[in-house]
Design an enzyme around this catalytic site. Sequence first.
Site, PDB file in Angstrom:
ATOM      1  N   HIS A   1      -3.755  -4.819  -0.605  1.00 50.49           N
ATOM      2  CA  HIS A   1      -3.360  -5.438   0.659  1.00 50.49           C
ATOM      3  C   HIS A   1      -3.431  -6.961   0.538  1.00 50.49           C
ATOM      4  O   HIS A   1      -4.520  -7.537   0.657  1.00 50.49           O
ATOM      5  CB  HIS A   1      -4.288  -4.979   1.790  1.00 50.49           C
ATOM      6  CG  HIS A   1      -4.090  -3.563   2.200  1.00 50.49           C
ATOM      7  ND1 HIS A   1      -3.202  -3.194   3.185  1.00 50.49           N
ATOM      8  CD2 HIS A   1      -4.662  -2.422   1.743  1.00 50.49           C
ATOM      9  CE1 HIS A   1      -3.241  -1.874   3.337  1.00 50.49           C
ATOM     10  NE2 HIS A   1      -4.112  -1.387   2.469  1.00 50.49           N
TER      11      HIS A   1
ATOM     12  N   GLU B   1      -2.578  -9.081   2.685  1.00 49.59           N
ATOM     13  CA  GLU B   1      -2.986  -9.629   3.985  1.00 49.59           C
ATOM     14  C   GLU B   1      -4.497  -9.577   4.185  1.00 49.59           C
ATOM     15  O   GLU B   1      -5.025 -10.229   5.090  1.00 49.59           O
ATOM     16  CB  GLU B   1      -2.267  -8.889   5.125  1.00 49.59           C
ATOM     17  CG  GLU B   1      -2.802  -7.520   5.480  1.00 49.59           C
ATOM     18  CD  GLU B   1      -2.344  -6.395   4.577  1.00 49.59           C
ATOM     19  OE1 GLU B   1      -2.622  -5.228   4.894  1.00 49.59           O
ATOM     20  OE2 GLU B   1      -1.698  -6.682   3.535  1.00 49.59           O
TER      21      GLU B   1
ATOM     22  N   CYS C   1       0.833  -1.202   0.000  1.00 46.14           N
ATOM     23  CA  CYS C   1       0.000   0.000   0.000  1.00 46.14           C
ATOM     24  C   CYS C   1       0.872   1.258   0.000  1.00 46.14           C
ATOM     25  O   CYS C   1       1.635   1.466  -0.946  1.00 46.14           O
ATOM     26  CB  CYS C   1      -0.999  -0.034   1.154  1.00 46.14           C
ATOM     27  SG  CYS C   1      -2.354   1.171   0.944  1.00 46.14           S
TER      28      CYS C   1
END
Length: 212
Positions: free
Chosen positions: A193, A195, A83
Amino acid sequence: MMAPSVAVLDYGSGNLASVSRAVARVGADVTITSDLETAQNADGLVVPGVGAFAACMAGLRAMRGERVIGRRLAGGRPVLGICVGMQIMFERGIEHGVETEGLGEWPGTVERLQATVVPQIGWNTVDPGAGSVLFAGMAPDTRLYFVNSYAARRWELTDTGPFPAPVVTWSEHEGDRFVAAVENGPLSATQFHPEKSGDAGAELLRHWLGTL
């Protein structure tokens, strides 16, 4: 076989816990750290980032994090930006008319997306560059999770000399094309992202671990 060691750099910005859990889940021994020696010596370094470009750069420079990133890359040691941790790899960011110097690993400017709905929040597809390792084997309709108002809307590194050209992956928001990921030797980065991107994000992180 020992799990690769990964340091998640704590410089005051980023989803540290969620990034750490996601990388650990795919097989790494993860440490969240602001210690530069630990960050330097890990097999891989993750540079997360949320919020404003200028605030992230201020936090990074306050703890001299740019030095460890530069040293790792000079030595061919893997770094993954996520990001705003990707955005700061560019030369500059412009937010609300304020220009901030980035790390300058790549030429170019991070600027506001040209769209009616900003920030972009949610799932979006990407167009991986040829030869991508991060996206190897992923279906064309794979969706990844983005939260961003700003991005690099042009790729300006055209002369790489004797070195291989970076693999650049693109995405679009309301027709505005922007850089979604870059694979450039030891430096990889994603605007989205991983994750927060479910199985697809885990697969991408697994591919990155495979480069350590």
